[in-house]
Write a protein that holds these residues in place. Structure first.
Motif, PDB file in Angstrom:
ATOM      1  N   VAL A 133       0.432  -3.314  -8.321  1.00  0.00           N
ATOM      2  CA  VAL A 133       0.389  -2.814  -9.700  1.00  0.00           C
ATOM      3  C   VAL A 133       0.765  -1.336  -9.810  1.00  0.00           C
ATOM      4  O   VAL A 133       1.131  -0.854 -10.875  1.00  0.00           O
ATOM      5  N   GLU A 134       0.680  -0.621  -8.682  1.00  0.00           N
ATOM      6  CA  GLU A 134       1.015   0.812  -8.725  1.00  0.00           C
ATOM      7  C   GLU A 134       1.354   1.305  -7.312  1.00  0.00           C
ATOM      8  O   GLU A 134       0.746   0.875  -6.329  1.00  0.00           O
ATOM      9  N   VAL A 146      -1.514   0.148  -4.887  1.00  0.00           N
ATOM     10  CA  VAL A 146      -2.683  -0.473  -5.522  1.00  0.00           C
ATOM     11  C   VAL A 146      -2.308  -1.922  -5.789  1.00  0.00           C
ATOM     12  O   VAL A 146      -1.275  -2.211  -6.409  1.00  0.00           O
ATOM     13  N   VAL A 147      -3.129  -2.853  -5.293  1.00  0.00           N
ATOM     14  CA  VAL A 147      -2.835  -4.278  -5.490  1.00  0.00           C
ATOM     15  C   VAL A 147      -3.927  -4.938  -6.322  1.00  0.00           C
ATOM     16  O   VAL A 147      -5.042  -4.423  -6.429  1.00  0.00           O
ATOM     17  N   CYS A 148      -3.553  -6.085  -6.879  1.00  0.00           N
ATOM     18  CA  CYS A 148      -4.504  -6.850  -7.685  1.00  0.00           C
ATOM     19  C   CYS A 148      -4.483  -8.294  -7.175  1.00  0.00           C
ATOM     20  O   CYS A 148      -3.413  -8.916  -7.121  1.00  0.00           O
ATOM     21  N   PHE A 157      -6.805  -0.252  -3.322  1.00  0.00           N
ATOM     22  CA  PHE A 157      -5.740   0.612  -2.802  1.00  0.00           C
ATOM     23  C   PHE A 157      -5.539   0.340  -1.313  1.00  0.00           C
ATOM     24  O   PHE A 157      -6.494   0.324  -0.533  1.00  0.00           O
ATOM     25  N   ILE A 158      -4.277   0.095  -0.931  1.00  0.00           N
ATOM     26  CA  ILE A 158      -3.950  -0.102   0.490  1.00  0.00           C
ATOM     27  C   ILE A 158      -3.094   1.083   0.943  1.00  0.00           C
ATOM     28  O   ILE A 158      -1.966   1.260   0.455  1.00  0.00           O
ATOM     29  N   PRO A 159      -3.610   1.916   1.853  1.00  0.00           N
ATOM     30  CA  PRO A 159      -2.815   3.055   2.320  1.00  0.00           C
ATOM     31  C   PRO A 159      -1.681   2.593   3.235  1.00  0.00           C
ATOM     32  O   PRO A 159      -1.775   1.543   3.882  1.00  0.00           O
ATOM     33  N   ALA A 160      -0.586   3.368   3.268  1.00  0.00           N
ATOM     34  CA  ALA A 160       0.550   3.017   4.123  1.00  0.00           C
ATOM     35  C   ALA A 160       1.354   4.260   4.481  1.00  0.00           C
ATOM     36  O   ALA A 160       1.354   5.248   3.744  1.00  0.00           O
ATOM     37  N   ASP A 161       2.028   4.175   5.632  1.00  0.00           N
ATOM     38  CA  ASP A 161       2.937   5.253   6.044  1.00  0.00           C
ATOM     39  C   ASP A 161       4.290   5.104   5.356  1.00  0.00           C
ATOM     40  O   ASP A 161       5.008   6.074   5.167  1.00  0.00           O
TER      41      ASP A 161
END
Length: 415
Positions: A133-134, A146-148, A157-161
């Protein structure tokens, strides 16, 4: 080991996941549908025209928009490498007319299974029914997504490189291509080109197409013109429908379409092998064999039966007129009509029927050597979300494989 998130489980997304995982990264693919590869499933009428078995120059020649942008992607991962990859992963393939490559089974589901197995083997985590979603960034660098979850609507929120946007365009929205990636790009300051349907049938103003609905023509010449400028011309096949025209020639012509207000016309040459003079002589021969027939009954050897009433009406010749009473001028006008059957394009069919999307994220804001955004570090784009499209024949899927591979490979490089 980097944490890489891929948004979209289509052709570009799955290939990006495989390439990133091959570099030893932890890869998560986010797909909002209940399974990946929904659009692959319907491509090539369910057979999946995987690619076109040709060299890079040919791939570039058949790309309509921004071919130069694809140099690095095609040279990094061309159709030969794609075919080699699939065969190594256990998929048997075959090459048909026009160098079009298909799975030997003629089932697109086998292509999807091969890609799913390849991801599984490499430890890619696939999260289905999970919608992005963002996309978040800090100080010009992408930080995660940000996933739903579809099950409970909970946001997380899923952090990523690195994040790769491979959400597709806007065509066939039922497969999940609803323009999410374009919205993400705009929210992060990227320029976009207007999304339009491409490889799509034409709606025609004239109502005679409806009268010939279902009629397929082979070995005809189609010319699309704007004023005096020829936008497209080719020999091949087409089909009349209840709304206008479709078929291979029309779908390819749509790649060169501008806008209906530009007064776009289509001219059909129903007898391209004959000059007007030769056609007139042919009509004269047919008439001499049907001297005592009505005009409406004299065209059986020249035209398909479904087309005869339409041509008779357009010719202006009385259908009940005896063939031996038709004047030389009327006969010549008939030959001209058969060589220049004109119709006006009122518009394109919608995204529901478009094979691909023209437009999308502007390639000016993307590094062609890596597929990384020039605006946000750690953000990459791949596939139909970009302003890239090609003609039919496996070229559009090769764009997805090539850009997906390059984005995944680049995102997965040690920082």
């Amino acid at each position: 080991m980097s944490e890489i998130l891929i948004i979209g489980g289509g052709a570009a997304g799955m290939m990006a996941a495989i390439a990133a995982a091959d570099n030893g990264n932890h890869v998560t693919l986010l797909e909002k549908n209940e399974k990946p590869g929904k659009k692959i499933f319907i491509t090539g009428k369910g057979r999946c025209n995987i690619t076109n078995d040709s060299d890079v120059e040919n791939l570039l020649q058949h790309t309509i928009r921004n071919p130069k942008f694809l140099y690095s992607a095609f040279y990094t991962f061309d159709s030969g490498r794609m075919m080699e990859f699939l065969e190594k992963e256990g998929l048997k393939i075959k090459t048909e007319r026009g160098n079009r490559v298909f799975p030997q089974s003629d089932h697109s589901s086998d292509v999807i299974k091969t890609l799913e197995n390849a991801m599984k083997k490499r430890g890619v985590q696939v999260r289905l029914r999970t919608r992005a979603v963002e996309i978040r960034e800090r100080d010009g660098r992408c930080t995660g997504v940000v996933v739903c979850a579809a099950s409970n609507g909970e946001k997380k929120f899923i952090p990523a490189d690195a994040v790769i946007i491979a959400t597709g365009g806007v065509s066939y929205p039922s497969t999940g291509s609803t323009g999410d990636g374009i919205r993400f790009a705009v929210s992060l300051g990227h320029r976009t080109e207007e999304a339009m349907p491409s490889l799509v049938p034409f709606e025609i103003r004239e109502d005679f197409c409806q009268k010939m609905q279902g009629l397929s023509l082979k070995n005809i010449s189609l010319k699309m013109v704007k004023g005096k400028k020829v936008l497209y011309e080719e020999l091949g096949e087409m089909l009349f429908t209840h709304f206008g025209i479709s078929g291979p020639l029309v779908l390819t012509a749509s790649c060169y379409f501008t806008k209906p207000e530009d007064d776009i016309r289509v001219l059909l040459d129903l007898k391209p092998a004959l000059s007007e003079k030769q056609l007139d002589e042919r009509i004269l021969r047919d008439f001499s064999q049907n001297k005592n027939s009505y005009f409406k009954n004299s065209l059986g050897k020249l035209l398909p039966s479904k087309m005869i009433p339409v041509i008779v009406e357009l010719s202006g010749i009385d259908p009940q007129k005896m063939v031996n009473e038709i004047t030389k001028e009327e006969r010549r006008n008939l030959a001209v009509l058969l060589k220049h059957l004109e119709m006006h394009v009122s518009g394109l069919r919608g995204f529901n029927e478009a094979i691909v999307t023209r437009g999308g994220v502007s390639v000016r804001d993307v590094d062609p050597g890596t597929m990384e955004s020039k605006k946000i570090r750690g953000l990459y784009f791949a596939g139909e979300v970009l302003d890239l499209d090609a003609v039919t024949g496996g070229y559009n899927l090769q764009i997805a494989w090539s850009t997906g591979y390059l984005a995944g490979f680049s995102a997965g490089q040690p920082v």
